[in-house]
Design a protein around this motif. Structure first.
Motif, PDB file in Angstrom:
ATOM      1  N   UNK A  16       8.562  -2.938   1.215  1.00  0.00           N
ATOM      2  CA  UNK A  16       8.218  -3.388   2.559  1.00  0.00           C
ATOM      3  C   UNK A  16       7.604  -4.770   2.373  1.00  0.00           C
ATOM      4  N   UNK A  17       8.113  -5.756   3.099  1.00  0.00           N
ATOM      5  CA  UNK A  17       7.574  -7.107   2.960  1.00  0.00           C
ATOM      6  C   UNK A  17       6.706  -7.402   4.174  1.00  0.00           C
ATOM      7  N   UNK A  18       5.424  -7.695   3.928  1.00  0.00           N
ATOM      8  CA  UNK A  18       4.528  -8.038   5.038  1.00  0.00           C
ATOM      9  C   UNK A  18       3.255  -7.224   4.980  1.00  0.00           C
ATOM     10  N   UNK A  19       2.221  -7.773   5.622  1.00  0.00           N
ATOM     11  CA  UNK A  19       0.910  -7.113   5.515  1.00  0.00           C
ATOM     12  C   UNK A  19       0.273  -6.809   6.861  1.00  0.00           C
ATOM     13  N   UNK A  20       1.041  -6.857   7.942  1.00  0.00           N
ATOM     14  CA  UNK A  20       0.448  -6.534   9.240  1.00  0.00           C
ATOM     15  C   UNK A  20       0.577  -5.027   9.499  1.00  0.00           C
ATOM     16  N   UNK A  21       0.096  -4.601  10.663  1.00  0.00           N
ATOM     17  CA  UNK A  21       0.118  -3.169  10.961  1.00  0.00           C
ATOM     18  C   UNK A  21       1.519  -2.568  10.930  1.00  0.00           C
ATOM     19  N   UNK A  42       7.327   3.473  -2.620  1.00  0.00           N
ATOM     20  CA  UNK A  42       7.317   2.359  -1.661  1.00  0.00           C
ATOM     21  C   UNK A  42       6.419   1.259  -2.233  1.00  0.00           C
ATOM     22  N   UNK A  43       6.955   0.030  -2.281  1.00  0.00           N
ATOM     23  CA  UNK A  43       6.149  -1.104  -2.740  1.00  0.00           C
ATOM     24  C   UNK A  43       5.933  -2.053  -1.569  1.00  0.00           C
ATOM     25  N   UNK A  44       4.664  -2.350  -1.287  1.00  0.00           N
ATOM     26  CA  UNK A  44       4.372  -3.318  -0.217  1.00  0.00           C
ATOM     27  C   UNK A  44       4.138  -4.674  -0.876  1.00  0.00           C
ATOM     28  N   UNK A  45       4.898  -5.677  -0.439  1.00  0.00           N
ATOM     29  CA  UNK A  45       4.756  -7.021  -1.016  1.00  0.00           C
ATOM     30  C   UNK A  45       4.007  -7.888  -0.021  1.00  0.00           C
TER      31      UNK A  45
END
Ligand SMILES: Cc1cc2nc3c(=O)[nH]c(=O)nc-3n(C[C@H](O)[C@H](O)[C@H](O)COP(=O)(O)OP(=O)(O)OC[C@H]3O[C@@H](n4cnc5c(N)ncnc54)[C@H](O)[C@@H]3O)c2cc1C
Length: 553
Positions: A375-380, A396-399
């Motif tokens: 998942x690319x992004x850091x918002x809600x 799941x990897x959050x970038x």
């Protein structure tokens, strides 16, 4: 649900009607008894039934037919209805062939002609076979079925459109269903025109547009009146609220949506901060409730109609649709929201829909069960997506570009991500490339501090990296800020003490743009607080201004 079929095949009309009579007498309440007078006709019937999603429970086929033997016919239709029981009608001389058939094509039984009395020679055999079939058969689905390739953008778009409009469907992956693949290959345009959407009435559409689909499934796509008080463009939370309040106040209102209701909120797996829903509500549930409520008050709602322009012909505002039609109203309100920003890295375009998705494509979750996703992004929206996909994906990897998730992401989401074992957050990175030929295989990320690169295995990447407003249809007509968000009321810049481009004595009303009678609310409006409740609030409150405007025309 459609009854399963017993298909009997014989080229001798007398024998065929005798079979038909005996089968009907015993089975007609539970099965549909269908007869075919030739192997060719039987193949056509079997194909049509497959196309409609109807199951054949049993074939009862004569062996001696000049066009094609019964054995050959059963071999041909086996792929189409693999679960059907197969019975051959034979003369004594054919028993050797029938015995071979047991091995060659999985023949279940052969019956000698004549089968009189049927109570002893026919029904007991068929009863056993049908009971066996019932215990193994998959219950056929008799709604809309979409057959396509799992990783095709068009197949994804059609599924997304039906989900948005709350239309249930069954998905058939042609890479896993070879008989469906074979069937489609023979359609006009064949495998180049995917997906194929099959309807319960037996018809189908290949690679349909949203508009064609909407017309076929009976969604309203054309305005019923020649003229409206208000035309609302975009059926997200702001537009739905606006249409609902307008209709409840007795205005003639039309809500025009390019896809289905819900907007961005419709893709949210759980909205937890909306007033009145202590355990949260899914975006699609909220959209469905709001649409039903707006319709109940008399709002007209068009689906699959994109607005491409607005013209001013005082006192009217004319809305142009992509299909060439126009809709006239006294007032127009833009509640067109925004969508995610595109990621600009080499090779990404060709993988769009093939593992690379913009926004949170919830409908894809099941397709990536057991896979690794990014998942690319850091918002809600990214946080919600990560939690949702963690229920299906292996990992799941959050970038994120920032050093940590807070403060951009709400505290409650960060806390949940931290305790979810199959989610990892990689901070201080940006996506610099993608790898994969016909589907995403790896994501390349660059460290924003050191510029060092690394690759991460991923079958899917969901990009939630900011947004762009949907305001192109009024470019050059209404004032927008440098990012394209629409300026309203006191936010419109002033020139010589007057709002820029404004011609009336009074000032623009709240939510009114610099063109009298054109309003904007929700995420598309400059300065909006981008939340569901805020959009609903703005959409509702704008009705007060629209009312005041209507009193002047
Ligand atoms: C994944 C995700 C999760 C979110 N979760 C939350 C949350 O938990 N809580 C919260 O408060 N907020 C959340 N948000 C934000 C919230 O969804 C938005 O602020 C809200 O939906 C904005 O509503 P809107 O009606 O202004 O616009 P939108 O929701 O963007 O709706 C605009 C509609 O206009 C239609 N449209 C656009 N252009 C045209 C055109 N030319 N012709 C016809 N129709 C058009 C679009 O198809 C769309 O349906 C989330 C957003 C996302 C993406």
């Amino acid at each position: 649900m459609a009854r399963p079929v017993i298909l009997s095949v014989d080229d001798d009309p007398q024998v065929l009607s005798a079979i038909d009579r005996d089968l009907s007498r015993h089975y007609k309440h539970e099965y549909r008894i269908v007869k075919a007078g030739s192997p060719r006709e039987a193949i056509d019937v079997a194909r049509q039934l497959k196309q409609r999603g109807n199951a054949i429970a049993l074939f009862l086929v004569d062996q001696r037919m000049p066009e094609m033997t019964g054995m050959k016919l059963l071999a041909e239709v086996r792929e189409l209805h693999p679960e059907a029981r197969k019975v051959l009608l034979t003369a004594y001389a054919d028993t050797g062939v029938a015995i071979e058939g047991i091995n060659d094509i999985g023949l279940d039984h052969y019956l000698m002609k004549p089968w009189d009395p049927p109570d002893q020679k026919l029904y007991p055999v068929l009863d056993d076979l049908l009971n066996e079939w019932k215990s193994h058969a998959h219950i056929p689905y008799d709604g809309i079925r979409i057959a396509g390739a799992r990783f095709s953008p068009q197949s994804y778009a059609v599924r997304e459109f039906l989900s948005r409009n709350q239309v249930p469907y069954q998905w058939i992956d042609i890479d896993e269903d070879s008989s469906m693949r074979g069937l489609i290959a023979e359609f006009p345009g064949g495998l180049d025109r995917l997906p194929v959407v099959f309807f319960p009435d037996g018809s189908f559409l290949s690679a349909p547009s949203n508009l064609k689909l909407a017309e076929k499934i009976g969604l309203q796509t054309e305005a019923q009146r020649p003229f409206y008080d208000v035309a609302v463009i975009g059926a997200g939370p702001a537009g739905l609220a606006n249409a609902l309040y307008a209709a409840s106040e007795g205005m003639k209102v039309i809500l025009i949506e390019q896809s289905g209701p819900g907007g961005q909120a419709g893709s949210s797996s759980r909205i937890e901060n909306y007033l009145g829903f202590p355990s949260g509500i899914t975006g699609s549930d909220l959209a469905q409730r709001a649409s039903a409520q707006a319709r109940r008050f008399g709002a007209e709602m068009l689906a699959a109609q994109e607005v491409i322009g607005i013209r001013r012909e005082d006192p009217y505002r004319i809305v142009h649709l992509a299909d060439g039609k126009e809709i006239s109203a006294y007032a127009v309100i833009l509640t067109t929201g925004m969508s995610v920003r595109m990621l600009d890295v080499p090779g990404i375009e060709k993988l769009h829909g093939l593992g690379v998705y913009y926004g949170v494509a919830l409908s894809e979750a099941a397709a990536y069960r057991g896979c690794d996703v990014c998942i690319v992004g850091g918002a809600n929206s990214a946080g919600q997506a990560a939690l949702f996909f963690s229920r299906y994906a292996r990992h799941v990897t959050i970038l994120i570009h920032a050093p940590e998730l807070s403060p951009r992401m709400s505290h409650y989401l960060v806390q949940r991500i931290v305790v979810t074992e199959n989610i990892t957050v990689i901070p201080n990175v940006e996506v610099s490339g993608v790898k994969g030929e016909d589907h995403l295989k790896q994501v390349v990320v660059r460290d924003v501090n050191t510029a060092g690169e690394r690759t991460i295995d991923a079958s899917a990447m969901f990009i939630c990296i900011g947004t762009a407003p949907h305001s192109e249809m009024v470019a050059g007509l209404v004032e927008r800020d440098e990012k394209g968000f629409i300026l309203t009321g006191p936010d419109i810049p002033r020139v010589n003490g007057k709002p820029k481009g404004w011609t009336l004595e009074r000032d623009p009303l709240l939510f009114e743009t610099n063109i009298p009678g054109i309003f904007a609310a929700g995420d598309v409006r400059a300065g909006a607080n981008r939340r569901v409740a805020a959009a609903v609030g703005e959409g509702s409150a704008a009705i007060y201004s629209i009312h005041r405007y209507l009193n002047t025309v």
